[in-house]
Structure formats: structure tokens, C-alpha cells
Design an enzyme around this catalytic site. Structure first.
Site, PDB file in Angstrom:
ATOM      1  CG  HIS A  73     -39.820   7.021 -31.908  1.00  0.00           C
ATOM      2  ND1 HIS A  73     -41.102   7.485 -32.038  1.00  0.00           N
ATOM      3  CD2 HIS A  73     -39.566   6.245 -32.991  1.00  0.00           C
ATOM      4  CE1 HIS A  73     -41.609   7.003 -33.173  1.00  0.00           C
ATOM      5  NE2 HIS A  73     -40.699   6.247 -33.766  1.00  0.00           N
TER       6      HIS A  73
ATOM      7  NE  ARG B 247     -39.184   8.764 -36.000  1.00  0.00           N
ATOM      8  CZ  ARG B 247     -40.401   9.135 -35.559  1.00  0.00           C
ATOM      9  NH1 ARG B 247     -40.513  10.028 -34.609  1.00  0.00           N
ATOM     10  NH2 ARG B 247     -41.482   8.592 -36.076  1.00  0.00           N
TER      11      ARG B 247
ATOM     12  CG  HIS C 119     -44.362   7.674 -29.049  1.00  0.00           C
ATOM     13  ND1 HIS C 119     -43.490   7.484 -30.091  1.00  0.00           N
ATOM     14  CD2 HIS C 119     -45.143   6.573 -29.020  1.00  0.00           C
ATOM     15  CE1 HIS C 119     -43.735   6.321 -30.658  1.00  0.00           C
ATOM     16  NE2 HIS C 119     -44.738   5.740 -30.026  1.00  0.00           N
TER      17      HIS C 119
ATOM     18  CD  GLU D 194     -46.318  11.774 -29.658  1.00  0.00           C
ATOM     19  OE1 GLU D 194     -45.286  12.064 -29.000  1.00  0.00           O
ATOM     20  OE2 GLU D 194     -46.293  11.351 -30.820  1.00  0.00           O
TER      21      GLU D 194
END
Ligand code: ARG
Ligand code: ZN
Length: 412
Positions: free
Chosen positions: A168, A231, A301, A376
Site C-alpha cells: 500500500h 493506496r 503495513h 500493521e
């Protein structure tokens, strides 16, 4: 005739270009809130971008909205009985602060963010006797997808751990963290016992920027039609006049289910078919080529501070659930010991939201890689995608400790 453009017009144009944006946070309290929020990006009276999509009750939702649309949004939220708070008051200001640090001359390489060219030339610098740079193929716009393979002591059929970052585009701390870990792995082998053990157990292949076109686009100034908060990849959908496929909805396991959009202009557009995109195809082909030697996989991410095990597309548990939970816990425990940063661990479908077509579902479901994760990184929303550059090194340090603990625990 001379080129005299009145100053007022210039200032006016600037003001038009630089719309002030905010990020608000709200927490759905009843099912009706969720239903309403899920429809929010499909309205045409306001334009919003979810930084964190609606998922479950009591799970925070972050929404980017322009100053111009905020009054409308705030009154429709009010109509639905939803409270919100302003999480980021001025997105543009954070972007500008970030730009200043990019230009800074002081500090080491990891003290600021780097564009694609800088990252790719740094990879070459990191290569040497035990590390070499390779390309997994070209992107949609023709950029090389460069990765680095780092090896410790040779062993027949030695397992491989594959790490990818930057799927992303706007999640800048992800490529930065990959680069930090590449630095550690290449510079500390034979000097640091924990790094040596890591590389003698497995070889590492690290792809610091998967979505090369998207990442390059986030580095282009808005005046030149770039966009920091992009993104997806940069495929153009002609009949819709918009760009991009969400490369983390495009993998071919459980593709097309919940949490992915079939509408080309949406930020989570899954693509026309599984593996419709050259970027996911290139990685798929490389991983298949490892022929069973692939034993570990992480897709990094930002943001939310969570260590995800499969599945992402369903809330059903995998057959390896407890083994995956065990090592994810080891990773997040080790990570916390460095700077006190707290990570949750579990499946993304249970912690964040179900999303089909994700990378770790494919490596686990299709290739049978038990140790497949997506992570994340920082933070929990205070800066979101615009994490200040002085957090790159701490993020790198803690994440690398998490990785080491994970690999130590892996039974391969
Ligand atoms: N924030 C990530 C995304 O939206 C989470 C992905 C987790 N994995 C998954 N297969 N859902 O892509
Ligand atoms: Zn992401």
C-alpha cells in the site's frame, strides 16, 4: 506583453490546490451505525477516504474529510447519533512537516523517508558477499520490483523467509522498516549472535517496495498531480476515469469475498480477476518458484499495531491457529520489550476487519506456509499514515526484535 500574473491569482490557485483536510475518529455503538458508515464512501454529496474502515462495533473508524465537507458530514453524523473527535486537525501541515524532514541533510539514512530511486540504490549498497539484489519483474508502469536476497551459512534446501513491504503506497513506514531490517541483516551477520543465528536458520528475501508505481506516485508533489495518500497501484480504468487496484485484495485465495470492493474507483478495489495485476503476479511467480522452500512470510503495513495471523477473508480459524498464535505472541512480546509498544495479535478478520484477497491468505492457503502473517506497524492513529520520520528507527528496532523472536520460535 509580459508574464505578469497578479499575485492574488497565484495565491488563490494555491488555496484551491491545497484543500485543508482533517481526520476524524468515531466509534460505532450499534449495528445501525455500522450500516450507515459502510455507505459513507458511496455518497456523492461528500467525499471521504477511510483511513480505517468500519469493521465491528466499538472498533474505531478513521475518516479523512476536507474542511469543506466537514459541516455536511458532521450534521449527517449527528442525525445518526454518532459522536466524533478530530484526530488530525491539519493533514496538509503534517505532509509539509514530513517534506521538510525529507530534505534534511543531518542524521543517518534511516532518520528520514526515501523515494523509490534512493531505496533501490541503497539496496545495491547493501549487497555484497552474502546479499544480492534481484528484480521480481516490472510493474504496470515499467518500474523494476527490486528485492534483496540475504543468506547466512549454506545448507542444502535451506528454508526461505520472504518479507514484503509497501504493498500500500501511502504506508511509508513499511518500506522504511524493511530497509532498516535489511541494514541490520546485512551489516550484523557474523558480528551479532542473534542476527547470525537468524540467517543461519533461514535465508531472507526482502522486497522493500512491492507497489513501486503507487509509491512513486505518493512522492510526486500535488502541484504535479501526485498524491501522498494514494493506496492502490496505478492501473488506469478508462471507462471509469480513475486509477488503481488494491494489491492486497487481488491475491487468489478467497478472492472476491467480503471487505473488498468490485467498484474500480474504490480504495479497496479487488481487480477484475484474482491476480489481474502484474505486481501480484510477479510476487506469486517468484514465491511459487521457491518450490516449497518458503517457510515464512510477512506483509508489512501501517497503521494499527497488530500482528495478524490468517485468515483475513473469514473469521473461521485455521487448522494451525494455535501454532500461529503462539509465534505471533512471541513476536509481539519481544517487540513490546524494546520501546513498550503494544501490539495486538490474532486474525485480521477478528481484530480489524475481514478482507478477502490478502497476501497472507494466499501464501497460507495456496502454498501451505504455516508462518504467514501480515503486520500493521505504528501508530494507533495519532499520525496514521503520516508517521513522523523520527519514529522510523524505533519502529525498525522493535519490529526487528519481533521478527527475530518469531523466527526463533518457528519449527522448520
Ligand atoms: N490493513 C490491511 C488491509 O486492509 C490488513 C490486511 C490483513 N489481511 C487480510 N487478508 N485481510 O489490507
Ligand atoms: Zn495496508
Amino acid at each position: 506583453m509580459h508574464w505578469v500574473i497578479p499575485l492574488t491569482i497565484l495565491i488563490f490557485q494555491q488555496a484551491l490546490l491545497v484543500q485543508s483536510e482533517k481526520v476524524i475518529r468515531l466509534t460505532p455503538q450499534v449495528e445501525a451505525h455500522l450500516t450507515f458508515l459502510r455507505g459513507l464512501d458511496k455518497r456523492d454529496d461528500i467525499e471521504i477516504d477511510f483511513w480505517r474502515s468500519p469493521s465491528y462495533l466499538f472498533q474505531a473508524v478513521d475518516i479523512e474529510v476536507s474542511e469543506k465537507d466537514l459541516p455536511t458530514l458532521s450534521s449527517i453524523l449527528k442525525d445518526h447519533g454518532i459522536d466524533f473527535e478530530v484526530q488530525i486537525n491539519d493533514v496538509q501541515k503534517l505532509i509539509e512537516e514530513e517534506l521538510e524532514t525529507v530534505g534534511a541533510r543531518s542524521g543517518g539514512w534511516h532518520s528520514r523517508y526515501h523515494n523509490l530511486e534512493e531505496i533501490h540504490s541503497k539496496l545495491i549498497e547493501f549487497s555484497g558477499r552474502m546479499a544480492f539484489v534481484l528484480s521480481l519483474g516490472k510493474s504496470h508502469e515499467g518500474r523494476q520490483m527490486r528485492a534483496i536476497k540475504i543468506k547466512g551459512r549454506y545448507r542444502y534446501n535451506k528454508p526461505v523467509f520472504f518479507i514484503q513491504c509497501g504493498i500500500h503506497a501511502r504506508e511509508w513506514v513499511s518500506p522504511a522498516t524493511c530497509m532498516y531490517m535489511i541494514d541490520q541483516l546485512t551489516q550484523k551477520y557474523g558480528r551479532d549472535q542473534s542476527v547470525t543465528a537468524l540467517l543461519d536458520k533461514m535465508d531472507f528475501v526482502i522486497l522493500p517496495v512491492l507497489n513501486v508505481d503507487g509509491y512513486a506516485y505518493t512522492w510526486i508533489n500535488p502541484r504535479d498531480r501526485g498524491y501522498r495518500l494514494w493506496r492502490k497501484n496505478r492501473r488506469y480504468h478508462r471507462s471509469y476515469r480513475c486509477h488503481g487496484v488494491d494489491l492486497n485484495r487481488n491475491w487468489g485465495y478467497g478472492w472476491g469475498g467480503t471487505g473488498a470492493s468490485h467498484r474500480p474507483c474504490d480504495t479497496t478495489f479487488r481487480g477484475s480477476t484474482p491476480f489481474s495485476e502484474i505486481e501480484t503476479i510477479n510476487v506469486r511467480n517468484y514465491l511459487k518458484g521457491l518450490e516449497g522452500k518458503l517457510k515464512g512470510f510477512i506483509d508489512f503495513h501501517a497503521y494499527s499495531q497488530m500482528w495478524f495471523i490468517p485468515w483475513g477473508y473469514t473469521s473461521r480459524r485455521t487448522t494451525d491457529h494455535w501454532e500461529q498464535m503462539r509465534v505471533a505472541k512471541a513476536a509481539s512480546d519481544a517487540l513490546r520489550r524494546v520501546h513498550g509498544t503494544r501490539f495486538k495479535y490474532g486474525s485480521s478478520a477478528s481484530l480489524l476487519y475481514p478482507a478477502s484477497g490478502g497476501s497472507e491468505d494466499w501464501t497460507y492457503g495456496e502454498l501451505g506456509v504455516t508462518y504467514s502473517f501480515s503486520v500493521e506497524l505504528r501508530d494507533t492513529g495519532h499520525h496514521g499514515f503520516l508517521l513522523p520520520a523520527d519514529q522510523i528507527i524505533p519502529t525498525g528496532e522493535e519490529t526487528f526484535e519481533g521478527l527475530k523472536a518469531l523466527v526463533r520460535e518457528m519449527r522448520v
